[in-house]
Structures are given as structure tokens and as C-alpha cells.
Design a protein around this motif. Structure first.
Motif, PDB file in Angstrom:
ATOM      1  N   ASP A  27       0.827  -1.193   0.000  1.00 20.96           N
ATOM      2  CA  ASP A  27       0.000   0.000   0.000  1.00 20.96           C
ATOM      3  C   ASP A  27       0.857   1.236   0.000  1.00 20.96           C
ATOM      4  OD1 ASP A  27      -3.279  -0.211   1.526  1.00 20.96           O
ATOM      5  OD2 ASP A  27      -2.402  -1.359  -0.068  1.00 20.96           O
ATOM      6  N   GLY A  28       2.133   1.077  -0.355  1.00 20.06           N
ATOM      7  CA  GLY A  28       2.988   2.244  -0.472  1.00 20.06           C
ATOM      8  C   GLY A  28       2.578   3.064  -1.680  1.00 20.06           C
ATOM      9  N   PRO A  29       3.049   4.318  -1.747  1.00 19.16           N
ATOM     10  CA  PRO A  29       2.698   5.162  -2.891  1.00 19.16           C
ATOM     11  C   PRO A  29       3.185   4.525  -4.187  1.00 19.16           C
ATOM     12  CG  PRO A  29       4.476   6.144  -1.597  1.00 19.16           C
ATOM     13  CD  PRO A  29       3.954   4.991  -0.806  1.00 19.16           C
ATOM     14  N   SER A  30       2.290   4.456  -5.145  1.00 14.70           N
ATOM     15  CA  SER A  30       2.620   3.798  -6.407  1.00 14.70           C
ATOM     16  C   SER A  30       3.411   4.715  -7.322  1.00 14.70           C
ATOM     17  CB  SER A  30       1.333   3.363  -7.117  1.00 14.70           C
ATOM     18  OG  SER A  30       0.564   2.523  -6.292  1.00 14.70           O
ATOM     19  N   ALA A  31       4.296   4.118  -8.089  1.00 11.67           N
ATOM     20  CA  ALA A  31       4.996   4.877  -9.127  1.00 11.67           C
ATOM     21  C   ALA A  31       4.004   5.204 -10.232  1.00 11.67           C
ATOM     22  CB  ALA A  31       6.156   4.059  -9.667  1.00 11.67           C
ATOM     23  N   PRO A  32       4.206   6.323 -10.942  1.00 14.03           N
ATOM     24  CA  PRO A  32       3.308   6.638 -12.057  1.00 14.03           C
ATOM     25  C   PRO A  32       3.209   5.488 -13.047  1.00 14.03           C
ATOM     26  CG  PRO A  32       4.751   8.491 -11.573  1.00 14.03           C
ATOM     27  CD  PRO A  32       5.245   7.342 -10.751  1.00 14.03           C
ATOM     28  N   LYS A  33       2.007   5.265 -13.573  1.00 10.29           N
ATOM     29  CA  LYS A  33       1.783   4.180 -14.521  1.00 10.29           C
ATOM     30  C   LYS A  33       1.333   4.756 -15.856  1.00 10.29           C
ATOM     31  CE  LYS A  33       0.026   1.411 -10.660  1.00 10.29           C
ATOM     32  NZ  LYS A  33      -1.178   0.765 -10.096  1.00 10.29           N
ATOM     33  N   ASP A  34       1.941   4.307 -16.908  1.00 10.96           N
ATOM     34  CA  ASP A  34       1.572   4.775 -18.234  1.00 10.96           C
ATOM     35  C   ASP A  34       0.205   4.230 -18.642  1.00 10.96           C
ATOM     36  OD1 ASP A  34       3.940   6.188 -18.628  1.00 10.96           O
ATOM     37  OD2 ASP A  34       4.982   4.432 -19.408  1.00 10.96           O
ATOM     38  N   VAL A  35      -0.529   5.013 -19.410  1.00  8.82           N
ATOM     39  CA  VAL A  35      -1.771   4.544 -20.004  1.00  8.82           C
ATOM     40  C   VAL A  35      -1.625   4.651 -21.515  1.00  8.82           C
ATOM     41  CG1 VAL A  35      -3.161   5.229 -18.014  1.00  8.82           C
ATOM     42  CG2 VAL A  35      -2.857   6.835 -19.894  1.00  8.82           C
ATOM     43  N   GLY A  79      -7.809  -2.758  -6.586  1.00 10.06           N
ATOM     44  CA  GLY A  79      -6.617  -2.177  -7.195  1.00 10.06           C
ATOM     45  C   GLY A  79      -5.655  -1.574  -6.189  1.00 10.06           C
ATOM     46  N   GLY A  80      -5.952  -1.718  -4.871  1.00 12.45           N
ATOM     47  CA  GLY A  80      -5.026  -1.240  -3.851  1.00 12.45           C
ATOM     48  C   GLY A  80      -4.891   0.259  -3.744  1.00 12.45           C
ATOM     49  N   GLY A  81      -5.806   1.002  -4.357  1.00 13.42           N
ATOM     50  CA  GLY A  81      -5.745   2.454  -4.271  1.00 13.42           C
ATOM     51  C   GLY A  81      -4.939   3.107  -5.368  1.00 13.42           C
ATOM     52  N   GLY A  82      -4.300   2.313  -6.198  1.00 11.89           N
ATOM     53  CA  GLY A  82      -3.473   2.882  -7.255  1.00 11.89           C
ATOM     54  C   GLY A  82      -4.046   2.717  -8.646  1.00 11.89           C
ATOM     55  N   GLY A  83      -5.264   2.146  -8.744  1.00 15.76           N
ATOM     56  CA  GLY A  83      -5.842   1.877 -10.048  1.00 15.76           C
ATOM     57  C   GLY A  83      -6.963   2.833 -10.405  1.00 15.76           C
ATOM     58  N   ALA A  84      -7.227   2.928 -11.700  1.00 17.60           N
ATOM     59  CA  ALA A  84      -8.335   3.749 -12.211  1.00 17.60           C
ATOM     60  C   ALA A  84      -9.573   2.860 -12.296  1.00 17.60           C
ATOM     61  CB  ALA A  84      -7.971   4.326 -13.573  1.00 17.60           C
ATOM     62  N   THR A  85     -10.332   2.787 -11.201  1.00 17.32           N
ATOM     63  CA  THR A  85     -11.462   1.859 -11.154  1.00 17.32           C
ATOM     64  C   THR A  85     -12.818   2.540 -11.048  1.00 17.32           C
ATOM     65  OG1 THR A  85     -11.381   1.564  -8.751  1.00 17.32           O
ATOM     66  CG2 THR A  85      -9.966   0.144 -10.060  1.00 17.32           C
ATOM     67  N   GLU A 113      -6.808   8.567 -13.380  1.00 14.24           N
ATOM     68  CA  GLU A 113      -7.090   8.920 -11.987  1.00 14.24           C
ATOM     69  C   GLU A 113      -7.263   7.667 -11.132  1.00 14.24           C
ATOM     70  OE1 GLU A 113      -9.593  12.801 -11.511  1.00 14.24           O
ATOM     71  OE2 GLU A 113     -10.467  11.675 -13.174  1.00 14.24           O
ATOM     72  N   ASN A 114      -6.387   7.505 -10.129  1.00 11.82           N
ATOM     73  CA  ASN A 114      -6.622   6.437  -9.167  1.00 11.82           C
ATOM     74  C   ASN A 114      -7.877   6.791  -8.372  1.00 11.82           C
ATOM     75  OD1 ASN A 114      -4.839   8.550  -7.924  1.00 11.82           O
ATOM     76  ND2 ASN A 114      -5.138   7.322  -6.075  1.00 11.82           N
ATOM     77  N   CYS A 115      -8.802   5.856  -8.313  1.00 14.38           N
ATOM     78  CA  CYS A 115     -10.092   6.134  -7.678  1.00 14.38           C
ATOM     79  C   CYS A 115     -10.715   4.832  -7.217  1.00 14.38           C
ATOM     80  CB  CYS A 115     -11.025   6.844  -8.660  1.00 14.38           C
ATOM     81  SG  CYS A 115     -12.698   7.120  -8.015  1.00 14.38           S
ATOM     82  N   VAL A 116     -11.130   4.803  -5.934  1.00 14.05           N
ATOM     83  CA  VAL A 116     -11.806   3.646  -5.365  1.00 14.05           C
ATOM     84  C   VAL A 116     -12.327   4.072  -4.002  1.00 14.05           C
ATOM     85  CG1 VAL A 116      -9.837   2.644  -4.112  1.00 14.05           C
ATOM     86  CG2 VAL A 116     -11.554   1.121  -5.110  1.00 14.05           C
ATOM     87  N   ALA A 117     -13.262   3.317  -3.433  1.00 15.97           N
ATOM     88  CA  ALA A 117     -13.796   3.631  -2.110  1.00 15.97           C
ATOM     89  C   ALA A 117     -12.686   3.633  -1.063  1.00 15.97           C
ATOM     90  CB  ALA A 117     -14.872   2.613  -1.719  1.00 15.97           C
ATOM     91  N   HIS A 118     -12.679   4.681  -0.210  1.00 16.55           N
ATOM     92  CA  HIS A 118     -11.651   4.742   0.838  1.00 16.55           C
ATOM     93  C   HIS A 118     -12.259   5.274   2.137  1.00 16.55           C
ATOM     94  CE1 HIS A 118      -7.242   5.108   2.038  1.00 16.55           C
ATOM     95  NE2 HIS A 118      -7.380   3.890   1.540  1.00 16.55           N
ATOM     96  N   ILE A 148      -1.174   7.457 -14.721  1.00 16.16           N
ATOM     97  CA  ILE A 148      -1.846   7.395 -13.432  1.00 16.16           C
ATOM     98  C   ILE A 148      -0.833   7.837 -12.384  1.00 16.16           C
ATOM     99  CG2 ILE A 148      -2.957   5.938 -11.713  1.00 16.16           C
ATOM    100  CD1 ILE A 148      -3.914   4.121 -13.897  1.00 16.16           C
ATOM    101  N   VAL A 149      -1.043   9.020 -11.844  1.00 15.47           N
ATOM    102  CA  VAL A 149      -0.198   9.558 -10.784  1.00 15.47           C
ATOM    103  C   VAL A 149      -1.009   9.520  -9.499  1.00 15.47           C
ATOM    104  CG1 VAL A 149       1.093  11.565  -9.964  1.00 15.47           C
ATOM    105  CG2 VAL A 149       1.020  11.055 -12.412  1.00 15.47           C
ATOM    106  N   THR A 150      -0.516   8.797  -8.500  1.00  8.98           N
ATOM    107  CA  THR A 150      -1.286   8.595  -7.272  1.00  8.98           C
ATOM    108  C   THR A 150      -1.538   9.899  -6.535  1.00  8.98           C
ATOM    109  OG1 THR A 150      -0.384   6.366  -7.022  1.00  8.98           O
ATOM    110  CG2 THR A 150      -1.361   7.369  -5.071  1.00  8.98           C
ATOM    111  N   GLY A 151      -2.785  10.134  -6.175  1.00  8.74           N
ATOM    112  CA  GLY A 151      -3.153  11.344  -5.440  1.00  8.74           C
ATOM    113  C   GLY A 151      -4.599  11.264  -4.998  1.00  8.74           C
ATOM    114  N   GLY A 152      -5.118  12.394  -4.544  1.00  7.26           N
ATOM    115  CA  GLY A 152      -6.504  12.479  -4.132  1.00  7.26           C
ATOM    116  C   GLY A 152      -6.688  12.309  -2.637  1.00  7.26           C
ATOM    117  N   SER A 153      -7.935  12.343  -2.214  1.00  6.16           N
ATOM    118  CA  SER A 153      -8.282  12.321  -0.795  1.00  6.16           C
ATOM    119  C   SER A 153      -8.128  10.926  -0.208  1.00  6.16           C
ATOM    120  CB  SER A 153      -9.727  12.806  -0.605  1.00  6.16           C
ATOM    121  OG  SER A 153     -10.090  12.788   0.756  1.00  6.16           O
ATOM    122  N   TRP A 154      -7.276  10.813   0.808  1.00  3.87           N
ATOM    123  CA  TRP A 154      -7.066   9.552   1.518  1.00  3.87           C
ATOM    124  C   TRP A 154      -8.168   9.344   2.556  1.00  3.87           C
ATOM    125  CZ3 TRP A 154      -2.494   6.224   1.767  1.00  3.87           C
ATOM    126  CH2 TRP A 154      -2.512   5.319   2.824  1.00  3.87           C
TER     127      TRP A 154
END
Length: 500
Positions: free
Chosen positions: A41-49, A343-349, A391-396, A445-451
Motif C-alpha cells: 500500500d505504499g505510494p505507487s509509481a506513475p503508470k503509463d496509459v 486495485g489497492g488504491g493505485g488503479g483507475a477503477t 485517476e486512481n479512484c476507489v472507495a476509501h 496514473i499519478v497517485t493522489g486524491g483524498s485519503w
């Protein structure tokens, strides 16, 4: 800034792809050493799309279907009253806790204390440098508790990373004295099996019990061996926190063999996490009740004896839930909202390809009495706005908005922003307001947003992983009664009885 009176007027059809200066207190106190791993659950490296996904994002921005890069949008019942950017702690922002006029904000590099006596102008009181993913934070009286979930060379705040396979490595719980908010003091460290990803306080008059959630054991980790099918319980004497120690490891998923009795995951249940511990636990002390989000399982358990919690019921969702992440009771304790961190918080879901039921909340009614209570599934809730494939996005993490007789919740969705929703009708949840920023990037996909997004004494506080500390205010007749509810202390995973 765009004010949107009805979020459903903006249809997003994205997602065809896969789814202020303050005091810096640097503390260098050493404490006992040991060993354990970093479950992740560490901060993810940017992922190419893909190039097509990049073009789709830019086209959606041009058409006004999604906000522009870093643009702020919200419904007209949400007001953005303040933002405090990250300062001396450059790491990922994480969880929040509150006490009186102070907010405590976790960060992968330590924690920050804000004076929020004027929510429109928060002031930094202290910043404590103490690296150790993910630095989940809670407070009780004069004590602050900090989770360390990365394998360190020792328990000090100037430790370095060290392989979990090394017996001398350390991770677990740290305890600080915060009687002087401007000068927190590191007073204790307790090593726990597999570290501490998150933790939950069960406070008593003389002691504070800490339920430590951790997971992902390995036969190669000396102090994190399979099956790791329970939680560590720490007892912390309030007036002698240096005597804090582990007093038990209750097994929540008993079973034969090296894998214990939790959800086996793949290949039996493809796409579902194998249960090797819990991610998060929420307790309702006034009801002697707790709910655990434990990777592949959701559980309800009694905490009448805080050192020996007893499981009452256990549920699985092997169709739509990939990773049981967190839990929230309603005020009457007859419902639980579980989140799925697909997706562990790092995926565009939060896109059309993923759909409305995965990476969502699951709403369960609690039926029956006493130890015969059961969790009964009613519905899913997911934000009704598709996000970009960058955008990384999922229920948190979220909390109740205390309105008597109603079930309102505010919740973080990473780059999906902050959502306010109503689950009074368990089978028909609906969003009533939101706040969000546009994508951090249109290319990756650059990890960010409200934790975390929590309601405390009339305002919503959000810890954005990249953008800093946000303060929001909701002005809505449905939630207005909550403005009269005042708390002295709030750790969301230790839910209060707001109307007792």
C-alpha cells in the motif's frame, strides 16, 4: 471554479481501458528493535496509459465532461474553505484524527498537527519527522499512536529501510506524548507481527487497548510467519506508556493448515485477496461491537472483553469485492458499510469498464440479537461520476455525519474526490454532494486524491495525498442538524455514540 447543481447532469463515459510554516520537531528517540515486513500500500509509481486513453481524457476535458487538470469542482451545497499544502513532510498524506481544536494528519514521513480553531485558516503547530509507511494516526488523551508498516533498521525516527528478511528489522506501533502540542515526545515503541498497517483504539480510563491490523506474511520473514490469521492487541497504561506491550494475538480465522481459515483467494476465488490478517477494524465501544475489514472477509465481533474479541459473524463477496478495506457502523449499530479497495488504491477503477459494483461500498444490515447477529447484504454504493483512466479512484476512508434518525456519510475516493451520501435506505443509497479536483495528469496514473475525509464539529476535513489538507463545509438542510453535535475527540475507527 465550477459549481454544479446536479452531478448527474454531467455524464462521463470514460474508462474503456482496464481497469502555513510551522515548527518542525525531528525526534530521534530509539526504542526496542525486532523485525517484520512491509505489506505494501505504499505510494505507487506513475503508470503509463495507452495513447488512446490519453486522447480520451483530453477530449473529455475539452468537452467539459470532466474537470481540467487540477481544476476544482463541487456541488453547490459544498464549500471549499481552506487548503494547506504539504510543507516539511513531502511524503504521501494519510489518515486523520482530532482532539479539541487540533487535527492530526498522518504522512508517510511522519505527522503534522494543525490548529483548526479557525477552520478557514488552519495553522501548523508541529511537524514530526518519523518515516514509516503508512503512519496511520490516532489520539487519546495525552497520547498519540502511529503505525509503522515498513521494515526499518530500528524503532527510532531516524531509522532507514531494511529488508524484512533481516531478524534485526523493526516495525509496529509508536507512542508519543502530545501534552505539549508544539513539542511531541516519542515515549514508546512496540513491535508487532507483520508491522502495523492500521490500528484501532479501544480506550478505557486507565489503559488504551490498541488493535493492530497487518497482513501479508511470508515464510521468509522471521517475525511475520503464515498464516497470520489474527490481530495483535497492545495494552498501553495511560500514566506509564513506556510499559506498553502486546498482551495477545486473538485468532479471528481459525483453521487447519498453514493458510488458516480465512478466504483462500485465488484460484478458489479468482480476483479476491487471500485473507492473511485484517486491513482495518472499527469499534463501537458503547455497543461492545466491532467490524473488521479483513482482505477477503468482512467480520462482526464482540469486544466485551477487549483482550479477547469474539467473532459473531463473517461474510464474503467473491463476485464483486476484491479487498475488504474498512468498515463504518451507522449510529444505531444496525448497519455496516464495508469498502472494497479494488486495485489497492493505485488503479483507475471509477470508470465505465469497472462498473458500479466493484471498487464500491457494500451496505450490510445487522439483524438478530446478541451473539446471534448476522450481516445481511443490501446494496452497493459507488460515486455516480466516471473518472478518467489516469485517476486512481476507489472507495476509501470516511465517517458518519451525525444526524439523528438518518444515515449520512462523507467519504474519500482518492482522485474521485470527497462524496457525501445517504444510506438511510440500505437498499437505495444516493449521493447528495461532492468535491473533487481534475486529474493530476493526462498521460499517466499519478497517485493522489483524498485519503481520508471526516466530519468533525461542523466541517469536513480531507487529507489529500498530493495537494495537502483541505477543509470543506456542507450547507444542506438534510445535514444541518449535525452542526450542533460537538466532539472533544474523534478517531473515526473508534466510533463515538454521538447522541449518548
Amino acid at each position: 471554479m465550477i459549481l454544479l447543481k446536479d452531478p448527474r447532469t454531467r455524464r462521463r463515459c470514460l474508462g474503456v481501458g482496464v481497469a502555513a510554516a510551522g515548527l518542525l520537531a525531528t525526534l530521534l528517540t530509539a526504542a526496542p528493535a525486532g523485525a517484520i515486513p512491509d505489506p505494501g500500500d505504499g505510494p505507487s509509481a506513475p503508470k503509463d496509459v495507452s495513447k488512446s486513453a490519453q486522447a480520451e481524457v483530453r477530449e473529455a476535458m475539452a468537452d467539459g465532461e470532466i474537470p481540467g487538470k487540477d481544476e476544482i469542482v463541487h456541488t453547490d451545497n459544498i464549500e471549499h474553505v481552506a487548503n494547506v499544502p504539504k510543507d516539511a513532510l513531502p511524503g504521501t498524506n494519510s489518515d486523520l484524527a482530532f482532539q479539541g481544536r487540533y487535527a492530526f494528519a498522518g504522512n508517510y514521513d511522519g505527522f503534522r498537527i494543525f490548529d483548526i480553531s479557525n477552520p478557514k485558516a488552519p495553522k501548523t503547530v508541529a511537524q514530526v519527522l518519523c518515516p514509516g509507511s503508512q503512519n496511520d494516526v490516532s489520539v487519546s488523551g495525552d497520547l498519540l499512536f502511529l503505525s509503522t508498516d515498513s521494515s526499518r533498521s530500528d524503532s527510532s525516527c531516524n531509522s532507514t529501510t531494511q529488508p524484512a528478511t533481516e531478524k534485526s528489522s523493526w516495525e509496529g506501533m509508536k507512542v508519543f506524548d502530545i501534552s505539549d502540542k508544539r513539542n511531541p515526545k516519542y515515549v514508546a515503541a512496540v513491535e508487532t507481527a507483520c508491522g502495523s498497517h492500521t490500528h484501532t483504539l479501544v480506550p478505557e480510563r486507565r489503559n488504551v487497548y490498541v488493535y493492530v491490523s497487518s497482513y501479508s506474511p511470508s515464510a521468509t520473514y522471521p517475525d511475520c510467519q503464515p498464516p497470520h490469521d489474527g490481530i495483535s492487541v497492545i495494552k498501553v497504561p495511560r500514566h506509564a506508556p513506556e510499559k506498553a506491550k502486546v498482551v495477545g494475538f486473538p485468532v479471528l480465522f481459525p483453521g487447519e493448515g498453514p493458510d488458516g481459515g480465512g478466504n483462500p483467494g485465488a484460484p478458489t476465488n479468482p480476483g479476491v485477496s487471500k485473507t492473511t490478517g485484517c486491513h482495518d477494524i472499527t469499534v463501537l465501544p458503547s455497543k461492545d461491537l466491532a467490524a473488521g475489514a479483513c482482505m477477503g472477509d468482512g467480520i462482526l465481533f464482540s469486544i466485551k472483553d477487549p483482550e479477547r474479541p469474539k467473532v459473531i459473524d463473517r461474510v464474503q463477496d467473491n463476485v464483486n469485492f476484491a479487498f475488504w478495506h474498512s468498515a463504518t457502523f451507522n449510529q444505531k449499530a444496525n448497519k455496516v458499510v464495508f469498502t472494497d479497495e479494488l486495485g489497492g488504491g493505485g488503479g483507475a477503477t471509477c470508470n465505465a469498464a469497472t462498473g458500479p459494483n466493484r471498487g464500491a461500498d457494500g451496505i450490510y444490515d445487522i439483524v438478530g440479537k446478541g451473539d446471534e447477529r448476522e450481516l445481511v447484504f443490501r446494496s452497493y454504493f459507488k460515486i455516480p461520476r466516471h473518472q478518467a483512466d489516469t485517476e486512481n479512484c476507489v472507495a476509501h476512508n470516511g465517517s458518519l455525519i451525525p444526524v439523528k434518525g438518518k444515515d449520512f456519510m462523507v467519504q474519500a475516493w482518492y482522485q474521485g474526490g470527497v462524496s457525501v451520501w445517504d444510506f438511510t435506505d440500505s437498499s437505495n443509497p444516493k449521493e447528495i454532494g461532492y468535491f473533487e479536483r481534475g486529474p493530476l495528469s493526462t498521460d499517466q496514473i499519478v497517485t493522489g486524491g483524498s485519503w481520508s475525509a471526516y466530519y468533525y464539529n461542523g466541517y469536513i476535513y480531507s487529507n489529500d495525498m498530493a495537494k495537502g489538507f483541505d477543509v470543506l463545509k456542507i450547507n444542506d438542510r438534510r445535514t444541518d442538524p449535525a452542526k450542533w453535535v460537538r466532539m472533544h475527540e474523534l478517531n473515526v475507527q473508534t466510533q463515538p455514540d454521538y447522541f449518548d
